[in-house]
Design a protein around this motif. Structure first.
Motif, PDB file in Angstrom:
ATOM      1  N   ALA A  83       2.124   5.957   7.653  1.00 32.31           N
ATOM      2  CA  ALA A  83       1.644   6.116   6.144  1.00 32.31           C
ATOM      3  C   ALA A  83       0.239   5.484   6.311  1.00 32.31           C
ATOM      4  CB  ALA A  83       2.548   5.765   5.220  1.00 32.31           C
ATOM      5  N   ALA A 115      -3.209   7.310   5.532  1.00 28.64           N
ATOM      6  CA  ALA A 115      -4.172   6.777   4.115  1.00 28.64           C
ATOM      7  C   ALA A 115      -5.331   6.705   4.725  1.00 28.64           C
ATOM      8  CB  ALA A 115      -3.546   5.616   3.626  1.00 28.64           C
ATOM      9  N   ILE A 165       2.170  11.067   2.123  1.00 27.07           N
ATOM     10  CA  ILE A 165       2.092   9.516   2.378  1.00 27.07           C
ATOM     11  C   ILE A 165       3.123   8.526   1.596  1.00 27.07           C
ATOM     12  CG2 ILE A 165       0.343   7.725   2.128  1.00 27.07           C
ATOM     13  CD1 ILE A 165      -1.677   9.509   2.905  1.00 27.07           C
ATOM     14  N   ARG A 221       5.843   6.035   2.884  1.00 28.41           N
ATOM     15  CA  ARG A 221       5.472   4.545   2.490  1.00 28.41           C
ATOM     16  C   ARG A 221       6.679   4.077   1.624  1.00 28.41           C
ATOM     17  NH1 ARG A 221      -0.468   3.976   0.560  1.00 28.41           N
ATOM     18  NH2 ARG A 221      -0.658   3.436   2.971  1.00 28.41           N
TER      19      ARG A 221
END
Length: 997
Positions: free
Chosen positions: A478, A482, A514, A518
């Motif tokens: 993630a 990002a 994401i 996460r």
């Protein structure tokens, strides 16, 4: 007045020819006595809410001021019901968490923990201390993940139907063993999974529905003082049926259907409305027809294309011919067609209202390329093709630096280096080399700071290669994603404003994919890269990028599901084939289609009825309908497949045929065939006339020694020679992924030269040649040749085995005695042609002396192009060669090329005799690729005939080729098998378009 004082309202029917939302608005206003704020309207999906709110805003029939009713899609409605009275709202977990939770449940059952149950397990359950799940590879999360996704989807289906599955035994003959073990404990998994959801205060969309069905008793209290309208449903799930039954009986809810008006008159209804008929029978409900059916007989046109592009072209022409696109909709049964459709729509008043699969977006393609690079990584680097895919991706090429876009040129130079390199390479090693070159030349980078450019390239490769090599947890994955999004947004300049669809995909990645990685419960779990990539791909494939059209005017683009309950004057349905309408169900290896109906789950027949209802309801409300489809046999894919038109279209065509009394034929309105006028194409040889510039280039070329390869090139095809030798147009550079014939040939020549060098100048016998020494030398040179990096692995293995075998055969076929005179000898000589003298040069592999004659030998690891023996005795050919001049009509070059095939070995024979002053007795090829035997150039000629050919005929051929090259009026292509692999074949013809046919 309480509901107990009233009766259950009859089911209200709005004819499917009429505007459903307009009629619903009037019905709601009437039954709320104008107090529309008391109404709660439940729709199957969210799209009709926007249209109904717009009607509330614009309709003159609504008393003002008024309160807007509460309008909910059924998913939100069931979620609200499921959590009514809860002090803590449950958290909806994403797919990754569901699969992780299921893996924990399966592992727990596999080691013998008793699953929680509301009651005792049935006596028929076969749960042992280890159980059937113990046979599964429960420690292999990567193998379980695809099954976990299917298992999660199956449990969602059971939840939506309000069912609790049992353990299903003896499934081995219907599904694979892994699936059979899961189904054998499906009830236990379901109970344990449900218990874990409750314990963690988690939920899923399906579990929301399941809990809503069990909370149906709380509905009267929840909606006290409200008037409920259940609007536009078809094919109810088990939960919906239970909840709506309670709403009608306990809350007096109004059921409003958009269906065949014959249902209200108890007459036979259209087959696609049978679900409504069955529902009324189950409820034993009365009906009321809210409006008389409108007289809307749609004009239907059919357009039969041969692929998707022909359909899009026909659609574009229809849209262009239409004066106004108001109240028009393009309906896509397959959302994957959105991107190609956008390139054919008029640039005015177009609104997209559908979900697009994130997994098909350019952003997903970039991530897929990055994952492919990691999956193909070796100690030598990354696969060269995938590197090119990466640096060619438009998102990276369009990144800006100081208001400039230098990466297009940077990556173009990198691609050239990659194509010149090995099959696996590391692009991070190329950037410094290119940037140093760019610093020296300044080409295209004058306006960009070199350090800033180097930093940007380094950052790109860090985020697309380096950090991906170290990813081992969903949290790390993630973080990389990002940071990639940050790079694309920061350096993308106005790219995301110019491409709003791509911007929506970026938003979905940042705000759905994401966070799913996460915030997952397994975010810190150490997973192998293959499983991480599988997770990312599946999470992206499960995401859809929603587009909400605003305003609700102009041409609307939507999917078939988004068009439910809406009405348009003009409807265009693209790719209305059997693959899409009703659609082919995907194969489910966990629970086959034929078992779903037996377990109370929706099966293919249910989905076909739903698809038919959505299609025919849309058609019934339109004035003009254009149906486009592809004809042919059914195959999978999107662009190049040939399909069959939908059975729904067959029904409409049959109705047209019944009405007109004639069969509809493709090409006769209303059944149009998409066709194009194809002109007659006449192919002609592209003859290249001689010019002063060509003469200059030829003089420059012949100022250097002439090789046999150059003459062979001209003999084979003068046009190919022109492009290759005079224009110097090289074939596109590309890494050789096949067999390296040149490298293998060089290896064999080097091995034989080293082996025979100690015997040079000596008379040797066959018995002196040590096969073990030769094969040992071969293996030694093979390991140091670098061919293991350039050859495919299987080819390298075969070479390591076949090479020694063929060399051994070669030694066994050597003459009993011979004297080696020369090895790899470079020679030069002169030749006369057309009054001019030219130098010729070549390297002879080997020359032997046998029985007083010198034999020129040429090693062949490929196929030898042997001349016909008749070429030396063809009086007609030699007479034409002797009489040829530039103005002659009878050109002997094609005849010579067909007969001689290659000048190489005769060239070497003449070169040796002239350069060394010794008459050669013959020349031959050594076929290393086969038996290793010698095959002579002259098989039946005596020594005098060979020496005559070497002294007169061969130089005459060389002179003719040189004279033809320097004086012929033009360069003409020569057709043959060589055209199949010639790089310049497309340049040898030009087309003349005749009258259209």
């Amino acid at each position: 007045m309480t509901f107990s004082d009233r009766t259950i309202p009859p089911v209200a029917i709005i004819p499917w020819q009429n505007d459903f939302l307009q009629a619903l608005l009037r019905y709601v206003t009437e039954h709320t006595d104008g107090e529309t704020g008391r109404a709660v309207i439940v729709f199957p999906h969210s799209r009709p809410r926007r249209y109904l709110l717009d009607l509330f805003r614009t309709s003159p029939d609504i008393p003002r001021p008024c309160l807007i009713p509460q309008i909910l899609p059924v998913s939100e409605f069931l979620s609200a019901v499921s959590t009514a009275g809860s002090t803590a709202q449950p958290r909806t977990i994403e797919l990754l968490d569901r699969v992780g939770l299921l893996l924990e449940c399966v592992r727990e059952l596999g080691i013998g923990e008793q699953p929680p149950s509301a009651g005792e397990m049935p006596a028929s359950a076969t749960f042992t201390p280890r159980g059937p799940l113990s046979a599964l590879p429960l420690t292999d999360a990567r193998r379980f993940f695809p099954w976990g996704m299917r298992l999660a989807a199956l449990l969602e289906d059971f939840y939506n139907q309000g069912l609790e599955p049992d353990d299903y035994h003896y499934m081995e003959g219907d599904v694979v063993d892994f699936a059979a073990r899961l189904l054998e404990q499906l009830g236990s998994i379901h109970r344990l999974y449900t218990g874990r959801l409750d314990a963690e205060n988690w939920t899923t969309p399906g579990y929301d529905a399941f809990r809503a069905a069990h909370a149906a008793d709380s509905l009267p209290a929840m909606f006290a003082g409200k008037i409920i309208f259940i609007a536009g449903f078809y094919g109810l799930t088990g939960v919906e049926k239970k909840v709506f039954t309670t709403l009608r009986s306990a809350c007096g809810a109004h059921m409003v259907l958009h269906t065949d008006p014959a249902l209200a008159a108890k007459k036979p209804v259209h087959w696609s409305c049978k679900e409504h008929e069955s529902l009324l029978e189950q409820w034993q409900a009365g009906t009321v027809l809210l409006e008389e059916p409108e007289d809307r007989h749609a004009t239907i046109e059919y357009h039969e294309g041969f692929d998707l592009h022909s359909q899009l072209d026909a659609l574009q022409k229809k849209l262009t011919q239409t004066d106004s696109l108001e109240q028009s909709a393009v309906v896509l049964p397959d959302s994957g067609m959105l991107m190609p459709l956008l390139h054919h729509l008029p640039r005015k008043d177009v609104n997209i209202s559908m979900g697009y699969p994130l997994g098909k977006s350019p952003l997903a393609q970039l991530l897929d390329t990055i994952m492919d690079l990691q999956e193909g990584r070796t100690p030598s680097g990354y696969p060269w093709r995938r590197i090119i895919d990466l640096i060619r991706h438009p998102y990276l090429k369009m990144l800006s630096l100081h208001n400039a876009r230098p990466l297009q040129q940077v990556f173009r130079h990198m691609e050239r280096s990659v194509r010149q390199g090995a099959r696996h390479t590391d692009p991070r090693n190329l950037q410094i080399e290119y940037l140093a070159e760019a610093d020296a030349t300044g080409a295209g980078t004058a306006a960009v700071d070199d350090e800033a450019l180097a930093a940007l390239v380094s950052r790109i490769f860090d985020l697309t290669l380096t950090r991906w090599e170290r990813v081992s947890t969903p949290q790390q994955l993630a973080s990389v994603l990002a940071d990639m999004c940050t790079l694309l947004l920061e350096q993308g300049a106005d790219m995301w404003k110019r491409f709003p669809v791509d911007a929506e995909c970026m938003y979905r990645l940042m705000h759905r994919v994401i966070p799913a990685l996460r915030e997952s419960t397994v975010r810190d779990a150490e997973l192998d890269s293959g499983l991480l990539y599988t997770i990312l791909r599946e999470v992206m494939n499960a995401e859809r990028v929603p587009f909400e059209a605003e305003p609700l005017t102009g041409l609307q683009v939507m999917g078939m599901l988004e068009a439910r309950l809406l009405r348009f004057r003009r409807v265009y349905v693209l790719d209305a084939t059997e693959n899409n309408l009703p659609g082919v169900p995907a194969n489910d290896p966990l629970l086959p289609e034929n078992l779903r109906g037996l377990l109370g789950l929706p099966d293919i027949r249910h989905r076909e009825r739903v698809s038919a209802y959505n299609f025919f309801r849309l058609i019934k409300g339109a004035r003009e309908v254009t149906l486009l489809y592809q004809a042919g046999t059914t195959q999978s894919g999107l662009f190049d497949e040939k399909k069959q038109r939908s059975r729904f279209l067959e029904e409409l065509i049959w109705q047209d045929e019944q009405r007109t009394g004639r069969l509809l034929q493709a090409g006769t309105p209303p059944l149009h065939a998409v066709s194009y006028s194809i002109p007659a194409i006449s192919l002609h040889d592209a003859v290249i006339p001689r010019s002063a510039a060509i003469d200059d280039r030829i003089r420059e070329l012949l100022a250097r020694p002439v090789s046999a390869t150059m003459l062979d090139s001209y003999l084979r095809c003068p046009v190919s020679f022109f492009y290759e030798r005079l224009c110097r147009i090289a074939p596109a550079e590309q890494v050789n992924e096949g067999d390296d014939h040149l490298g293998v040939g060089d290896l064999m020549h080097a091995v034989l030269q080293e082996f025979f060098t100690p015997y040079a100048g000596q008379e040797i016998t066959r018995g002196q040649l040590d096969a073990k020494a030769l094969t040992g030398l071969f293996h030694q040179r093979l390991h140091s040749s670098g061919l293991q990096d350039t050859l495919p692995y299987d080819s390298y293995c075969m070479l390591s085995v076949a090479g020694p075998e063929r060399l051994t055969r070669f030694l066994n076929n050597q003459p009993e005695t011979t004297r080696i005179l020369k090895l790899e000898e470079a020679l030069e000589a002169k030749v006369e042609a057309g009054g001019s003298t030219y130098w010729i040069a070549g390297r002879l592999d080997r020359v032997d002396e046998r029985d007083g004659c010198d034999i020129v030998l040429d090693y062949k690891t490929g196929t030898a192009r042997k001349p016909a023996q008749e070429v030396w005795k063809s009086e007609d050919l030699w007479e034409k060669i002797a009489r040829w001049h530039p103005a002659a009509e009878d050109d002997p070059l094609p005849l010579l090329s067909d007969a001689l095939r290659s000048i190489q070995l005769p060239f070497y024979l003449y070169l040796y005799a002239t350069a060394c002053g010794r008459p050669a007795g013959n020349a031959g090829w050594i076929a290393l690729r086969d038996s290793g035997k010698e095959e002579m150039l002259f098989t039946a000629a005596g020594r005098d005939e060979v020496q005559h050919a070497a002294a007169h005929q061969i130089p005459a051929i060389i002179g003719f080729l040189l004279q033809h090259m320097t004086t012929s009026s033009c360069f003409r292509p020569r057709r043959g098998k060589h055209c199949d692999w010639c790089f310049y074949a497309n340049l040898c013809t030009f087309r003349l378009e005749g009258p259209t046919g």
